[in-house]
Design an enzyme around this catalytic site. Structure first.
Site, mmCIF file in Angstrom:
data_model
loop_
_atom_site.group_PDB
_atom_site.id
_atom_site.type_symbol
_atom_site.label_atom_id
_atom_site.label_comp_id
_atom_site.label_asym_id
_atom_site.label_seq_id
_atom_site.Cartn_x
_atom_site.Cartn_y
_atom_site.Cartn_z
ATOM 1 N N PRO A 92 0.818 -1.223 0.000
ATOM 2 C CA PRO A 92 0.000 0.000 0.000
ATOM 3 C C PRO A 92 0.851 1.272 0.000
ATOM 4 O O PRO A 92 0.340 2.361 -0.229
ATOM 5 C CB PRO A 92 -0.827 -0.118 1.284
ATOM 6 C CG PRO A 92 -0.272 -1.254 2.063
ATOM 7 C CD PRO A 92 0.553 -2.081 1.145
ATOM 8 N N GLU B 208 2.599 -8.034 8.888
ATOM 9 C CA GLU B 208 2.588 -6.585 9.085
ATOM 10 C C GLU B 208 3.553 -5.871 8.155
ATOM 11 O O GLU B 208 3.461 -4.686 7.937
ATOM 12 C CB GLU B 208 2.881 -6.238 10.542
ATOM 13 C CG GLU B 208 1.632 -6.219 11.415
ATOM 14 C CD GLU B 208 0.909 -7.564 11.457
ATOM 15 O OE1 GLU B 208 1.595 -8.614 11.475
ATOM 16 O OE2 GLU B 208 -0.323 -7.550 11.449
ATOM 17 N N ARG C 235 -4.365 -8.333 -20.467
ATOM 18 C CA ARG C 235 -5.311 -7.995 -21.539
ATOM 19 C C ARG C 235 -4.746 -6.964 -22.510
ATOM 20 O O ARG C 235 -5.338 -6.716 -23.561
ATOM 21 C CB ARG C 235 -6.674 -7.584 -20.972
ATOM 22 C CG ARG C 235 -6.643 -6.463 -19.978
ATOM 23 C CD ARG C 235 -7.993 -6.276 -19.321
ATOM 24 N NE ARG C 235 -9.025 -5.923 -20.286
ATOM 25 C CZ ARG C 235 -9.047 -4.775 -20.950
ATOM 26 N NH1 ARG C 235 -8.114 -3.880 -20.760
ATOM 27 N NH2 ARG C 235 -10.022 -4.523 -21.792
ATOM 28 N N ASP D 136 -11.461 1.088 -23.869
ATOM 29 C CA ASP D 136 -11.865 0.886 -22.484
ATOM 30 C C ASP D 136 -12.017 2.178 -21.713
ATOM 31 O O ASP D 136 -11.358 3.160 -22.002
ATOM 32 C CB ASP D 136 -10.797 0.084 -21.724
ATOM 33 C CG ASP D 136 -10.664 -1.315 -22.245
ATOM 34 O OD1 ASP D 136 -11.672 -1.853 -22.706
ATOM 35 O OD2 ASP D 136 -9.539 -1.836 -22.192
HETATM 36 CL CL1 6GU Z 1 -0.271 -3.772 -3.248
HETATM 37 N N1 6GU Z 1 -0.896 -4.603 -0.813
HETATM 38 C C1 6GU Z 1 -1.624 -4.546 0.308
HETATM 39 N N2 6GU Z 1 -1.352 -5.393 1.303
HETATM 40 N N3 6GU Z 1 -2.611 -3.693 0.484
HETATM 41 C C2 6GU Z 1 -2.873 -2.869 -0.530
HETATM 42 C C3 6GU Z 1 -2.167 -2.866 -1.726
HETATM 43 C C4 6GU Z 1 -1.162 -3.762 -1.847
HETATM 44 N N4 6GU Z 1 -2.661 -1.918 -2.535
HETATM 45 C C5 6GU Z 1 -3.642 -1.358 -1.843
HETATM 46 N N5 6GU Z 1 -3.772 -1.910 -0.637
#
Ligand code: 6GU
Length: 251
Positions: free
Chosen positions: A88, A115, A153, A168
């Site tokens: 994230p 974690e 795709r 798209d």
């Molecule tokens: Cl790539 N990994 C995780 N664990 N949570 C996320 C993410 C990735 N992208 C958004 N949330």
């Protein structure tokens, strides 16, 4: 194109990558997906892949050694392809990033769990970090599938209509127009008559206007960056000009 996916849960990928367009792309040879269980490179008797964080606090951290061993044994030392960590904290994934990746012959995806992951993996093994949105998943596996799907795709000879990716939502910077198929009347709800008219010029214009109207309603932020013709701008000005008057609704 070849993907090497490093994960503690390789089995979660199969139900998705075995079917539909991705399944067919693998069968045709346009796509190779190689799944690697990081645990296979753990060396102790319990095959440990995580440990407590230095400095204390809750949760577990993925150990560096099995991850380096896994990636280097498959991709070489140093790795002979980009190594992308799904996290994230990564750069936001988008259609543009998907197009960048689709140009590459080979990519490694590293799925974090628990974690976190020992920072030395990020510093000395990973070459790029991607996030699929501002929310937290329990692991990178779903994100890896999202990236794999969006990239696959775009590969040559994967979609039936080679121009499909250009039409798209997001490819043009606009959202797509609505779609209808038979029957022409369902529970009294009619297909817009223009789509039955056989007038392809009129149909193309209607679809473009629906795209613009939809984008204006739902994602006005996209309009600022979209590639618009003078005709598009005139249509948008007309929608917005009757000041004080509400926008026409989508339906
Ligand atoms: Cl790539 N990994 C995780 N664990 N949570 C996320 C993410 C990735 N992208 C958004 N949330």
């Amino acid at each position: 194109m070849r993907f090497d996916i490093f994960t503690l849960f390789p089995e979660v990928f199969h139900p998705y990558i075995d079917v539909s367009i991705i399944g067919r792309a693998r069968k045709s040879g346009a796509l190779e997906v190689h799944l690697h269980n990081i645990r296979d490179w753990a060396t102790d008797k319990h095959r440990t892949v995580d440990d407590e964080p230095y400095g204390g606090g809750g949760g577990m951290v993925m150990k560096a050694e099995p991850i380096f061993a896994a990636v280097e044994s498959v991709l070489g030392r140093p790795p002979q392809a980009p190594v992308i960590l799904l996290t994230p904290q990564g750069r936001p994934f988008s259609q543009k990033v998907a197009r960048e990746l689709a140009e590459l012959p080979r990519v490694a995806l590293l799925c974090g769990r628990y974690e976190g992951i020992d920072e030395r993996v990020r510093q000395h093994l990973v070459t790029d970090e991607i996030s699929i949105g501002d929310y937290v998943l329990t692991g990178g596996e779903l994100a890896a599938l999202v990236v794999l799907d969006a990239v696959t795709r775009l590969l040559p000879n994967v979609l039936g209509d080679p121009d499909a990716p250009d039409k798209d939502s997001h490819a043009t910077g606009l959202l797509e127009h609505p779609h209808y198929t038979r029957p022409a009347v369902f529970r009294g709800w009619e297909v817009p008559p223009v789509l039955l008219s056989g007038d392809h010029g009129k149909i193309a214009r209607w679809r473009r206007e629906q795209s613009l109207l939809r984008t204006l309603h739902r994602r006005p932020d996209l309009l600022a960056k979209a590639q618009l013709t003078e005709e598009d701008r005139a249509f948008l000005r007309k929608l917005l000009s009757e000041d004080g008057e509400a926008l026409p609704s989508e339906d």
